[in-house]
Scaffold this active site. Sequence first.
Site, PDB file in Angstrom:
ATOM      1  N   GLU A  86       7.360   7.293  -5.719  1.00 42.23           N
ATOM      2  CA  GLU A  86       7.864   6.703  -4.483  1.00 42.23           C
ATOM      3  C   GLU A  86       7.609   5.207  -4.573  1.00 42.23           C
ATOM      4  O   GLU A  86       6.482   4.748  -4.393  1.00 42.23           O
ATOM      5  CB  GLU A  86       7.157   7.318  -3.270  1.00 42.23           C
ATOM      6  N   CYS A  96       7.505  -0.003   2.785  1.00 43.41           N
ATOM      7  CA  CYS A  96       8.361   0.091   1.602  1.00 43.41           C
ATOM      8  C   CYS A  96       9.831   0.218   1.957  1.00 43.41           C
ATOM      9  O   CYS A  96      10.700  -0.134   1.155  1.00 43.41           O
ATOM     10  CB  CYS A  96       7.920   1.260   0.718  1.00 43.41           C
TER      11      CYS A  96
END
Length: 459
Positions: free
Chosen positions: A212, A246
């Site tokens: 991720e 993010c």
Amino acid sequence: MSNDTMSNLIQKQKHFYNSGQTRSYDYRLRQLSKLREALAANERNIMDALKKDLNKSEFEAFSTEIGIVYAELAFAIKHLRRWMAPKKVKTALTHIGSKGRVIAEPYGTALIIAPWNYPYQLAVSPLIGALAAGNTVLLKPSELTPAMSSLLAELLGGIFDEEYVAVVQGGPETSQELLTQPVDYIFFTGSVNVGKIVMQAAAKQLIPLTLELGGKSPCIVHRDAKLKLAARRIVFGKFTNAGQTCIAPDYLLVHRSIKKELVSHLREAIRELYGADPLSNPSYGRIVSEKHFKRLASFLQDGSIAAGGKTAPDRLQIEPTLLDQVTWDMPVMQEEIFGPILPMLEYDDIQEAVDMVNARPKPLALYLFTQQPGIQEKIVGSISYGGGCVNDTLMHIATPYLPFGGVGESGMGAYHGKGSFDTFTHYKSVLKQTNRFDITFRYPSSKNGLKLLRKLMKP
């Protein structure tokens, strides 16, 4: 932790996994229930740790970390039995008499390396998936959020034996040593550069993994967007956690005809959400470290400041900032910003915006503001990205019904909801053949075997 101690810990976890205790539904359900009770009992401590590490307000701590974990736990507990159940599959004509099943099997010992920006949610959410799937877990929290790292070690150590769940604290050298160990699955959340190192280490032992990562996530605002509403949602998505998200909008691509009006609404939304002086707002977050603060402050030299721009070095804070007159060759556009700075670029035609995004690595998220279904379908169908929203930001990450993950440089694999269970599960195919008769045409000695096989198998 010494190398020998780490190796012994992993062997203990593998031995416990091989005992078969984690395989049953009842065991997994009990552990998830114990986790839920412990997290609820420590909610105040979790909020205090997030405040100490990142200056997160109670609202932000609950809405972006604690609440999401509660929802993930509840969802996993509710659906666990169905997820675990073997799935029957159809029988092909060439396999008459047999039965096929797909069995959900844990990988074994999973290593989870968590980041610092959401140090609770991004550690515990994958932990839930790993435990639901029946794995043992080594959890490595970030050293940049020491309060949360220590709390996780204390909290999880108080409810689980280390042969089942162990929290390993330490710096980058600890992560590097963990990556040399013979674990069965790796789940990493962090930067693209470190993700490449993790993948290289996993490749040496052929360990499956999920990455991720991140990247420069665009936010496209077309000329027909509801600008006031769009501005509020963009400000929410960009400046939550002081931009250290993010999937935050990394830059705006704004239709030239509405840019001036959008900037006005963005300024208004910043005042509405953070006040006239965000640096004096006790609920406004801070940058995680001096190193990251200096990197972000250097970006304030790029382009021209359209809003914000003030800093508080002693508190590691930067105002929500809009940058205008930005070009692609400026430093702020060369890497993921990961802070409260939002550059703006313009376009005249939607295809121009598509081409600009597609000329760069595939982003983790993409956001589009428009009311035109045709434009919505064009963007969704023309640009590859991990996930995103139409007429909103961030909210796709908060539903367990949507798997979350990246593509290309922004990551591989996905989790949340059943996606978390799937990530930490190997689906094993099993064919049970009948002994009542034998299908003789499959053997090379069969007189008419080839003829029958052609009939059954050729399109």
